[in-house]
Scaffold this motif. Structure first.
Motif, PDB file in Angstrom:
ATOM      1  N   ILE A  29      -0.691  -7.699 -58.080  1.00 22.39           N
ATOM      2  CA  ILE A  29      -1.806  -8.633 -57.918  1.00 22.39           C
ATOM      3  C   ILE A  29      -2.950  -7.905 -57.215  1.00 22.39           C
ATOM      4  CG2 ILE A  29      -2.559 -10.812 -56.882  1.00 22.39           C
ATOM      5  CD1 ILE A  29       0.377 -11.698 -56.975  1.00 22.39           C
TER       6      ILE A  29
ATOM      7  N   VAL B 105      -7.331 -21.601 -50.567  1.00 20.92           N
ATOM      8  CA  VAL B 105      -5.925 -21.670 -50.969  1.00 20.92           C
ATOM      9  C   VAL B 105      -5.507 -23.112 -51.240  1.00 20.92           C
ATOM     10  CG1 VAL B 105      -3.546 -21.185 -50.275  1.00 20.92           C
ATOM     11  CG2 VAL B 105      -5.366 -19.568 -49.699  1.00 20.92           C
TER      12      VAL B 105
ATOM     13  N   LYS C 146      -7.453 -23.815 -54.687  1.00 25.10           N
ATOM     14  CA  LYS C 146      -6.376 -23.012 -55.285  1.00 25.10           C
ATOM     15  C   LYS C 146      -6.921 -21.770 -56.006  1.00 25.10           C
ATOM     16  CE  LYS C 146      -3.081 -26.786 -55.632  1.00 25.10           C
ATOM     17  NZ  LYS C 146      -3.757 -27.562 -54.579  1.00 25.10           N
ATOM     18  N   THR C 147      -7.936 -21.179 -55.384  1.00 21.93           N
ATOM     19  CA  THR C 147      -8.533 -19.957 -55.917  1.00 21.93           C
ATOM     20  C   THR C 147      -7.674 -18.748 -55.572  1.00 21.93           C
ATOM     21  OG1 THR C 147     -10.696 -20.957 -55.551  1.00 21.93           O
ATOM     22  CG2 THR C 147     -10.668 -18.603 -55.989  1.00 21.93           C
ATOM     23  N   ALA C 148      -6.991 -18.811 -54.437  1.00 20.62           N
ATOM     24  CA  ALA C 148      -6.252 -17.656 -53.936  1.00 20.62           C
ATOM     25  C   ALA C 148      -4.829 -18.028 -53.561  1.00 20.62           C
ATOM     26  CB  ALA C 148      -6.961 -17.053 -52.744  1.00 20.62           C
ATOM     27  N   LEU C 149      -3.949 -17.048 -53.696  1.00 21.14           N
ATOM     28  CA  LEU C 149      -2.585 -17.182 -53.191  1.00 21.14           C
ATOM     29  C   LEU C 149      -2.547 -16.988 -51.684  1.00 21.14           C
ATOM     30  CD1 LEU C 149      -0.846 -14.980 -55.907  1.00 21.14           C
ATOM     31  CD2 LEU C 149      -0.615 -17.465 -55.675  1.00 21.14           C
ATOM     32  N   GLN C 150      -3.421 -16.115 -51.213  1.00 21.62           N
ATOM     33  CA  GLN C 150      -3.457 -15.795 -49.786  1.00 21.62           C
ATOM     34  C   GLN C 150      -4.836 -15.293 -49.423  1.00 21.62           C
ATOM     35  OE1 GLN C 150      -0.429 -12.995 -48.594  1.00 21.62           O
ATOM     36  NE2 GLN C 150      -1.297 -12.692 -46.568  1.00 21.62           N
TER      37      GLN C 150
ATOM     38  N   PRO D  74      -6.066 -13.314 -55.622  1.00 24.57           N
ATOM     39  CA  PRO D  74      -6.409 -14.431 -56.512  1.00 24.57           C
ATOM     40  C   PRO D  74      -5.190 -15.103 -57.129  1.00 24.57           C
ATOM     41  CG  PRO D  74      -6.760 -12.360 -57.630  1.00 24.57           C
ATOM     42  CD  PRO D  74      -6.405 -12.012 -56.215  1.00 24.57           C
ATOM     43  N   GLN D  75      -5.369 -16.374 -57.394  1.00 28.72           N
ATOM     44  CA  GLN D  75      -4.371 -17.132 -58.141  1.00 28.72           C
ATOM     45  C   GLN D  75      -4.937 -17.410 -59.525  1.00 28.72           C
ATOM     46  OE1 GLN D  75      -1.489 -20.220 -56.611  1.00 28.72           O
ATOM     47  NE2 GLN D  75      -3.087 -21.586 -57.354  1.00 28.72           N
ATOM     48  N   ALA D  76      -4.244 -16.955 -60.566  1.00 29.76           N
ATOM     49  CA  ALA D  76      -4.730 -17.116 -61.943  1.00 29.76           C
ATOM     50  C   ALA D  76      -5.004 -18.598 -62.239  1.00 29.76           C
ATOM     51  CB  ALA D  76      -3.699 -16.555 -62.915  1.00 29.76           C
TER      52      ALA D  76
ATOM     53  N   HIS E 268      -8.118 -17.653 -61.588  1.00 26.58           N
ATOM     54  CA  HIS E 268      -9.243 -17.219 -60.760  1.00 26.58           C
ATOM     55  C   HIS E 268      -9.210 -15.707 -60.552  1.00 26.58           C
ATOM     56  CE1 HIS E 268     -10.374 -21.357 -59.925  1.00 26.58           C
ATOM     57  NE2 HIS E 268      -9.098 -21.622 -59.654  1.00 26.58           N
TER      58      HIS E 268
ATOM     59  N   THR F 173     -10.856 -12.071 -58.282  1.00 25.55           N
ATOM     60  CA  THR F 173     -11.283 -11.618 -56.961  1.00 25.55           C
ATOM     61  C   THR F 173     -12.759 -11.947 -56.714  1.00 25.55           C
ATOM     62  OG1 THR F 173     -11.686  -9.418 -57.905  1.00 25.55           O
ATOM     63  CG2 THR F 173      -9.578  -9.770 -56.789  1.00 25.55           C
TER      64      THR F 173
END
Length: 442
Positions: A264, A304, A308-312, A332-334, A336, A338
């Motif tokens: 990731i 987050v 819900k744009t990012a995992l962390q 990023p969380q798909a 989405h 960076t």
């Protein structure tokens, strides 16, 4: 009226905590220049004997990086009176533990023993200073140990190259540009005489602080032991330290790094900030709390939790004696990207630069710091480390009691102004930390 009474009650409670946590200490100098700090805490029958040396990665030759960290390992090899391989056996057989650690600015060694072994701890630390055995066997052995540590912590660890890449971009002149673990090529190329010269230059009593903390049942006897074991060590030549100044960053630095250990990508932004000794550095600590301290922090809640744009996501201040680095990051969380994270992080920074945080949020920050202060001084090991650090790097031991007052005096306006001063797009690095192309193809 009710709110005023609650606020007053809270303030009184904070004052009570701070007063109860004050750390009493005594400090003095030996004739050879070694600084000594004593802290008596009879609540548990343990004693810590520790020595912090004012030598870190920033004191190294650019062609011989890694020396300071190498000595953290090398000086457990043995002394003229402690045979090779016996150090840890002596400690454990007497009910103790020991460790050491290195930063860019200092190296720290300590033993924790039952308090009836105070003399043993003092003797061992004086042996490390007075009679170290630095030979080729020890150098070769620890060289392999350090190489394995580098492989585990940097080369084969996911995102393990993050700090090295940030440092390389943020510092062009200052020794902070390299990592504490240094270069294995430099260590391989170094001759035994170079290690011995490094020891002779930096491991001297007038470049160190000795802290004895814990159950000091007989302070006068402890002072006699300190004089007996450390007072006879010759003073070394004064160390001349070079001052390194970095030109201001005036336009965005961009870089990309490929890491074969990740799947990731990560977006990273970094800003150069002032010395940890400054008030602004403490304000930046508060800004970290606002942005990323826990699930209620602004970055986590927005990027987050809500979007819900990012995992962390996270933000932290990498504080050092001469400069600091303020780092923000996100995964990023798909679907989405960076770029989406960077946009949302920037929005939160702009909000800090243009809007005052609420009084409630400021009180929350101060309460959190108060809790960290109490926890940091809740063990004899923590107190010893803090006493040594405040003396050696800050020049004021009593900051162990008064630094909390600095944090408690920070205002909402200062938080806004410091964010405006340091956290601007033209003053930063934007790093795209991505999976290696070879791995992505596989």
């Amino acid at each position: 009226m009710k709110n005023s009474l609650m606020a007053l009650s809270g303030a009184l409670m904070l004052g009570g905590i701070a007063s109860a946590q004050n750390v009493a200490f005594e400090e003095y100098n030996l004739d050879n220049g070694m600084h000594v700090i004593l802290h008596n805490d009879p609540s548990a029958p343990v004693i810590i004997t520790s020595v912090m040396y004012h030598v870190g990665a920033k004191d190294e030759n650019p062609e011989r990086t890694g020396f300071a960290h190498f000595f953290e390992h090398l000086l457990f090899e043995g002394t003229e009176n402690i045979k090779r391989g016996e150090w840890f056996k002596i400690v454990t057989s007497n009910g103790g533990t020991n460790n050491a650690n290195t930063t860019e600015d200092r190296t720290y060694y300590f033993e924790v023993f039952p308090s009836n072994n105070t003399e043993l701890g003092l003797w061992m630390e004086s042996e490390r200073l007075l009679h170290p055995v630095i030979n080729q066997i020890g150098v070769d052995t620890q060289n392999e140990v350090v190489k394995e540590e580098k492989r585990l912590r940097y080369d084969n660890s996911p995102y393990g190259q993050l700090i090295p890449v940030v440092k390389k971009n943020m510092f062009k002149n200052h020794p902070y540009r390299w990592t504490t673990i240094g270069s294995m090529d430099h260590l391989d190329a170094a001759k035994l005489e170079e290690f011995q010269a490094f020891n002779k230059k930096f491991y001297i009593p007038n470049n160190a602080v000795l802290v004895v903390a814990g159950d000091i049942s007989n302070k006068e006897q402890t002072k006699k032991w300190i004089q007996q074991y450390f007072g006879r060590i010759p003073k070394g030549p004064a160390i001349t330290r070079q001052t390194f100044t970095e030109a201001p960053i005036t336009k965005t630095i961009t870089d990309t790094f490929e890491d074969p250990n990740i799947q990731i990508p990560m977006i990273v932004t970094a800003y150069r900030t002032p010395s940890m000794k400054t008030r602004d550095a403490r304000v930046l600590d508060f800004i970290s709390g606002i942005l990323s301290d826990g699930k209620s922090s602004r970055l986590y809640k927005k990027i987050v939790d809500d979007n819900k744009t990012a995992l962390q996501v996270g933000a932290f201040s990498y504080s050092q004696e001469d400069y600091g680095t303020y780092i923000l990051y996100g995964l990023p969380q798909a679907p989405h990207t960076t770029e989406d994270i960077l946009k949302e992080m920037d929005e939160e920074i702009i909000k800090l630069q243009t809007e005052l945080i609420s009084e409630k949020d400021l009180t929350k920050l101060k309460n959190k710091y108060e809790n960290q202060y109490v926890n940091g001084n809740s063990s004899v090991e923590g107190i010893a480390d803090n006493l040594a650090t405040y003396y050696l790097l800050y020049g004021d031991v009593n900051l162990i009691n008064t630094e909390k007052d600095i944090y408690n005096s920070i205002t909402r306006e200062e938080i806004r102004d410091v964010a405006k001063k340091y956290l601007n797009p033209n003053q930063r690095l934007v790093l795209n930390y991505v999976p290696s192309k070879d791995k992505a193809q596989n």
